[in-house]
Design an enzyme around this catalytic site. Structure first.
Site, mmCIF file in Angstrom:
data_model
loop_
_atom_site.group_PDB
_atom_site.id
_atom_site.type_symbol
_atom_site.label_atom_id
_atom_site.label_comp_id
_atom_site.label_asym_id
_atom_site.label_seq_id
_atom_site.Cartn_x
_atom_site.Cartn_y
_atom_site.Cartn_z
ATOM 1 N N ASP A 9 0.879 -1.165 0.000
ATOM 2 C CA ASP A 9 0.000 0.000 0.000
ATOM 3 C C ASP A 9 0.924 1.225 0.000
ATOM 4 O O ASP A 9 2.110 1.106 0.318
ATOM 5 C CB ASP A 9 -0.877 -0.038 1.262
ATOM 6 C CG ASP A 9 -1.667 1.228 1.435
ATOM 7 O OD1 ASP A 9 -2.321 1.653 0.470
ATOM 8 O OD2 ASP A 9 -1.616 1.815 2.543
ATOM 9 N N ASP A 11 -0.104 5.104 0.946
ATOM 10 C CA ASP A 11 -0.326 6.078 2.021
ATOM 11 C C ASP A 11 -0.277 5.391 3.385
ATOM 12 O O ASP A 11 -1.109 4.536 3.675
ATOM 13 C CB ASP A 11 -1.700 6.755 1.857
ATOM 14 C CG ASP A 11 -1.842 7.514 0.546
ATOM 15 O OD1 ASP A 11 -0.906 8.236 0.167
ATOM 16 O OD2 ASP A 11 -2.905 7.393 -0.104
HETATM 17 C C1 BG6 Z 1 -5.793 5.638 0.161
HETATM 18 C C2 BG6 Z 1 -5.900 6.353 1.485
HETATM 19 O O1 BG6 Z 1 -4.470 5.239 -0.038
HETATM 20 O O2 BG6 Z 1 -6.196 6.490 -0.906
HETATM 21 C C3 BG6 Z 1 -7.300 6.914 1.661
HETATM 22 O O3 BG6 Z 1 -5.613 5.451 2.539
HETATM 23 C C4 BG6 Z 1 -7.660 7.794 0.477
HETATM 24 O O4 BG6 Z 1 -7.354 7.646 2.872
HETATM 25 C C5 BG6 Z 1 -7.534 6.996 -0.806
HETATM 26 O O5 BG6 Z 1 -8.995 8.267 0.597
HETATM 27 C C6 BG6 Z 1 -7.846 7.815 -2.055
HETATM 28 O O6 BG6 Z 1 -6.862 8.797 -2.215
HETATM 29 P P1 BG6 Z 1 -6.899 9.972 -3.281
HETATM 30 O O7 BG6 Z 1 -5.466 10.467 -3.256
HETATM 31 O O8 BG6 Z 1 -7.289 9.382 -4.585
HETATM 32 O O9 BG6 Z 1 -7.870 10.964 -2.786
HETATM 33 MG MG MG Z 2 -2.729 3.110 3.610
#
Ligand code: BG6
Ligand code: MG
Length: 220
Positions: A9, A11
């Site tokens: 993963d 984030d």
């Molecule tokens: C995930 C995060 O990696 O990405 C979530 O853990 C987030 O919190 C999701 O909502 C979508 O991210 P983005 O950057 O497309 O808004």
């Molecule tokens: Mg994550």
């Protein structure tokens, strides 16, 4: 079964952008007068932007129209993207670079499996855009974690069977997705407390990777 690929993963596993997500949503929620704290934030880990908004809006005192929701999600993303301007390789989480180097040395493939539509921009910012064999992100999938789609697609693109993949996740939804894909799961950060993780450590620095890979190689 030997692990032949590790799918990370992004984030909260590779980089501390989970905190940036929290602050961006907090700004929107405060402005709208909707209660939002770190406990609610846990439920947003691994979940898509629009689904995250829906979770936040459960505590709102009024209904939001589809147009308003679209606008709030856009505002959150603009604010989030702005905060990414400050992102540097210094935000790469402890142990990540060593783990990537040691997996490469062992000939194990590495991929990203993220729900984020900003994944590629983030990887460029932290200088890791060329470090993965495959990147599967929010632009490739139609169902976000806990659906296994992002990880199944990652394994398919790598040409490696699910049982030979280890997923590294900080989200409970991400561990559920890995299990639903038939993969092994290592929980770090928030997911280190999640009992469904096959392995759990505070971060990748504290993870005895060689031990895990050797143990996996000796089980059926
Ligand atoms: C995930 C995060 O990696 O990405 C979530 O853990 C987030 O919190 C999701 O909502 C979508 O991210 P983005 O950057 O497309 O808004
Ligand atoms: Mg994550």
């Amino acid at each position: 079964m030997s692990i032949r690929a590790v799918i990370f993963d992004l984030d909260g596993v590779i980089v501390s952008t989970d905190e940036y997500h929290f602050h961006a949503w907090k700004m929107i929620a405060d402005r709208e007068g909707i209660p939002f704290d770190r406990t609610t934030n846990e439920a947003l880990r691994g979940v898509s932007r629009m689904e995250s908004l829906e979770i936040i809006l459960r505590k709102a005192t009024r209904a939001y129209s589809p147009g308003e929701k679209k606008e709030l999600a856009e505002q959150k993303n603009n604010f989030y993207r702005e905060s990414l301007n400050d992102l540097t390789p210094g935000e790469i989480l402890p142990g990540v670079l060593d783990v990537l180097a040691s997996l490469k040395a062992r000939g194990i493939k590495v991929a990203i499996g993220s729900s984020s539509r900003n994944a590629k921009a983030i990887l460029s910012k932290i200088g890791l855009d060329k470090s993965f064999d495959e990147i599967v992100d929010g632009t490739d999938i139609s169902r976000s974690k806990p659906d296994p789609e992002v990880f199944s697609l990652g394994a398919e693109r790598l040409g490696i069977s699910p049982e030979e993949c280890l997923v590294v996740e900080d989200a409970e939804a991400g561990i559920d997705a890995a299990l639903a894909a038939g993969m092994r799961a290592l929980g770090v950060g928030s997911a280190a407390q999640y009992p469904k993780s096959h392995y759990a450590y505070p971060d990748l620095e504290a993870t005895p990777l060689d031990e895990i890979l050797n143990r996996e190689a000796t089980t059926d």
